[in-house]
Design an enzyme around this catalytic site. Structure first.
Site, PDB file in Angstrom:
ATOM      1  N   SER A   1       0.831  -1.199   0.000  1.00 33.01           N
ATOM      2  CA  SER A   1       0.000   0.000   0.000  1.00 33.01           C
ATOM      3  C   SER A   1       0.868   1.251   0.000  1.00 33.01           C
ATOM      4  O   SER A   1       1.696   1.428  -0.896  1.00 33.01           O
ATOM      5  CB  SER A   1      -0.962  -0.055   1.195  1.00 33.01           C
ATOM      6  OG  SER A   1      -2.014   0.858   1.041  1.00 33.01           O
TER       7      SER A   1
ATOM      8  N   HIS B   1      -7.181  -5.991  -1.074  1.00 36.19           N
ATOM      9  CA  HIS B   1      -5.982  -5.271  -0.632  1.00 36.19           C
ATOM     10  C   HIS B   1      -5.250  -6.131   0.403  1.00 36.19           C
ATOM     11  O   HIS B   1      -5.300  -5.869   1.609  1.00 36.19           O
ATOM     12  CB  HIS B   1      -6.417  -3.930  -0.039  1.00 36.19           C
ATOM     13  CG  HIS B   1      -5.342  -2.903   0.044  1.00 36.19           C
ATOM     14  ND1 HIS B   1      -4.665  -2.420  -1.049  1.00 36.19           N
ATOM     15  CD2 HIS B   1      -4.829  -2.231   1.115  1.00 36.19           C
ATOM     16  CE1 HIS B   1      -3.799  -1.493  -0.676  1.00 36.19           C
ATOM     17  NE2 HIS B   1      -3.866  -1.381   0.644  1.00 36.19           N
TER      18      HIS B   1
ATOM     19  N   ASP C   1      -8.813  -5.569  -5.764  1.00 34.72           N
ATOM     20  CA  ASP C   1      -8.426  -4.480  -4.863  1.00 34.72           C
ATOM     21  C   ASP C   1      -9.215  -3.225  -5.235  1.00 34.72           C
ATOM     22  O   ASP C   1      -8.959  -2.593  -6.255  1.00 34.72           O
ATOM     23  CB  ASP C   1      -6.923  -4.215  -4.972  1.00 34.72           C
ATOM     24  CG  ASP C   1      -6.402  -3.313  -3.864  1.00 34.72           C
ATOM     25  OD1 ASP C   1      -7.206  -2.572  -3.266  1.00 34.72           O
ATOM     26  OD2 ASP C   1      -5.177  -3.341  -3.603  1.00 34.72           O
TER      27      ASP C   1
END
Length: 610
Positions: free
Chosen positions: A198, A334, A304
């Site tokens: 991320s 994610h 995601d």
């Protein structure tokens, strides 16, 4: 000469030939190799733990002093005692004292002397015994660092780049956040690999785009390549919050107190109307991807909805053609690969770092470039991504026997063929595909006949829509759908769930164990699944930076992107295209909700297929 000594001599010679050994790293690195990978011959419990604050060359907090970022280091003590040097695995993050890292939200912890005790994730437990240092950097404005968090701006990128410069003798490091004595990195080869999920992986992308010497590889996991494409899509705003709110939520007390100017710049540069501004351009790494010198190992979940898949697709495509690269695409959301393919991930990552940071010739770069999850825990390898042999194929929508429900095929619709829908501002994409044979007032749907053979879509597609709005404002959403029965990872837990058991990956040491909860796939049986999505503001049909006023009753043609995907439509399934207005699960509604009429003869979807 022993075999190990010969390996070390050859390795040092190879680095010298390549011109990549920094001036402070003439002694050979310390490692032992068996079966193509480094062995755990050093003690994690006896590892050296230290912190250094590195000057970034910026003063984003406007306190009149160069910003310093904190780097917490753990490295094996045995090589240091022998004057040998070690490479570095780095994770630069804003989350070490807020959200934490990993499935168990681990935070850094410190002892009474200020030394780091808990290093989140398994990297230190696993790689320090194998001859690596692990360096965890607090991004500027967070935790123990000064400066300001700016989401892909100079604060974020220089936080990690400056530490790489320090590791290679090009930047100043100190023993304290203010004052302190100078500290040098005389224990490292300077070879650095950045990794992170991320925001952390996003920083890795940004640093790689600077072309900094010493960065040998990056492993961006579910990472952003353009902050515009995290918050916007072709002129329309996502409903996931604002860039200023995100940075504000992660900053330390120091950052909150000193970063009002940076926060204001972020707010001013991210107007709610979705325009592409100079601020967004300054937070976009794709244009500088040509500067990347490192190898790249991309990991992303195809479901995601946080970091949309267009981020990895455009980054991958912009890398220099000669970049050594590898890609894993899962069915998860994610999620870190440690939590959806653990054993294979640790083994592959181990060989990847050995290859690019220690020049162990283990052949990892010669393996299939792509590994893609086709069903829960069902992985297929491919020679390349996008798949070899794909070509852009155009599909056209046409009316059927039911209003708003038509066909998708190779023939263009007759001139003047139109279908309409009304944007109600509250419908979500999943509801649009639930009953594909039924008409809906909020979308139009087109699907192919049953496929006679498998059809693979691999890469980034686009949709061209000619639309006539009834109001001066109109948003568009498009969905590529696989209609047919399938078992997939479900949206529950973004495709994974925790189990009651644990597995251990590396060496435990006091205050920092190497054991983590096991996981398994969550599964769902479906008759249709959205495999790619796109969203746009029709007012940006001519420019993303300058919207145009729409005239009700006038047609406008706009081409916008679908998310990057690699998906196989099985024989017997149908390829579907859905066009609607506001996808309430993702984008904001326009000021005045329109009825939209679509000219089918001037609309199409272009897909990279084989």
């Amino acid at each position: 000469m022993s075999r190990r000594s010969l390996l070390l001599v050859v390795f040092t010679a190879l680095l010298a030939i390549a011109g990549t050994v920094p001036a402070n790293a003439q002694k050979p690195p310390a490692f032992q190799v068996k079966d193509g990978v480094t062995q755990p011959v050093f003690s994690a419990a006896a590892a050296i733990r230290e912190s250094v604050w590195v000057e970034t060359g910026t003063d984003l907090d406007r306190d009149g002093k160069p910003d310093r970022v904190a780097a917490d280091i753990v490295r094996p003590s045995e090589p240091a005692a022998r004057g040998q040097r070690v490479p570095v695995i780095m994770d630069a993050s804003p989350y070490y004292q807020t959200l934490g890292r990993g499935n168990e939200s681990e935070l850094k912890t410190y002892d009474s002397a200020g030394k780091a005790v808990k290093y989140p994730l398994f990297y230190d437990n696993y790689f320090v015994p194998r001859g690596y240092a692990v360096v965890l950097v607090d991004v500027a404005g967070t935790s123990r660092s000064r400066g300001c968090l700016d989401a892909g701006g100079p604060g974020d990128v220089r936080s990690a780049k400056s530490v790489i410069d320090w590791l290679n003798g090009r930047a100043a490091g100190y023993s304290a956040v203010t004052g302190g004595s100078k500290v040098t990195a005389d224990w490292t080869t300077g070879a650095t690999g950045m990794i992170g999920k991320s925001w952390d992986g996003t920083v890795a992308n940004g640093v790689a785009a600077t072309g900094v010497d010493g960065l040998r590889t990056i492993v961006p996991i579910a990472a952003i390549s353009s902050w515009y494409d995290y918050y916007r899509s072709d002129g329309v705003s996502f409903t996931s919050g604002t860039i200023a709110d995100l940075t504000d939520s992660q900053e330390s007390q120091w950052g909150h107190a000193h970063c009002a100017a940076v926060q204001q710049e972020l707010k001013a540069g991210s107007p709610a109307n979705g325009d592409f501004t100079p601020m967004w351009a300054g937070h976009d790494f794709v244009p500088d991807a040509s500067e990347v010198k490192a190898s790249v190992f991309v990991v992303h979940g195809q479901a995601d909805h946080n970091v949309k898949t267009i981020n990895y697709g455009q980054w991958w495509n912009a890398l220099p053609p000669t970049t050594p690269r590898k890609i894993w695409l899962s069915q998860t959301g994610h999620v870190d690969p440690f939590d959806f393919r653990r054993q294979a991930w640790v083994d592959t990552l181990h060989r990847w770092f050995d290859r690019w940071l220690l020049d162990v010739r283990n052949g990892v770069e010669d393996e299939p470039q792509a590994s893609i999850e086709r069903g829960p825990d069902q992985w297929a390898d491919g020679k390349a991504f996008p798949a070899d042999g794909v070509r852009d194929t155009k599909f056209f929508p046409a009316s059927g026997s039911t209003a708003g429900v038509g066909v998708l095929g190779s023939a263009q619709a007759p001139a003047g063929t139109r279908e309409s829908f009304t944007d109600d501002g509250r419908s979500a994409a999943e509801s649009w595909i639930a009953k594909p044979g039924d008409p809906s007032s909020s979308r139009v749907l087109f699907s192919s006949t049953a496929l006679p053979a498998d059809k693979q879509v691999s890469g980034t597609g686009s949709v061209t829509v000619t639309a006539t709005p009834s109001t001066p404002t109109a948003h568009l959403s498009a969905m590529l759908v696989d209609f047919g029965p399938a078992t997939i990872r479900s949206a529950q837990g973004e495709g994974v769930r925790n189990l009651s058991t644990e597995s251990c990956w590396g060496e435990n040491r006091p205050g920092d164990d190497a054991c983590y909860q096991d996981t398994e796939a969550t599964k769902a049986n479906v008759t249709g699944q959205i495999v790619a999505r796109g969203w746009a503001d029709l007012a940006n049909y001519a420019s993303l930076s300058t919207p145009r006023q729409l005239t009700p009753g006038q047609p406008y043609t706009m081409t916008f992107r679908l998310s990057t995907v690699d998906h196989v439509f099985p024989a017997g399934h149908r390829i579907g295209l859905v066009i609607g207005g506001t996808d309430a699960s993702t984008i904001a509604a326009p000021a005045k909700l329109p009825k939209v009429t679509v000219d089918l003869d001037r609309s199409s979807v272009t897909l990279p297929t084989r």
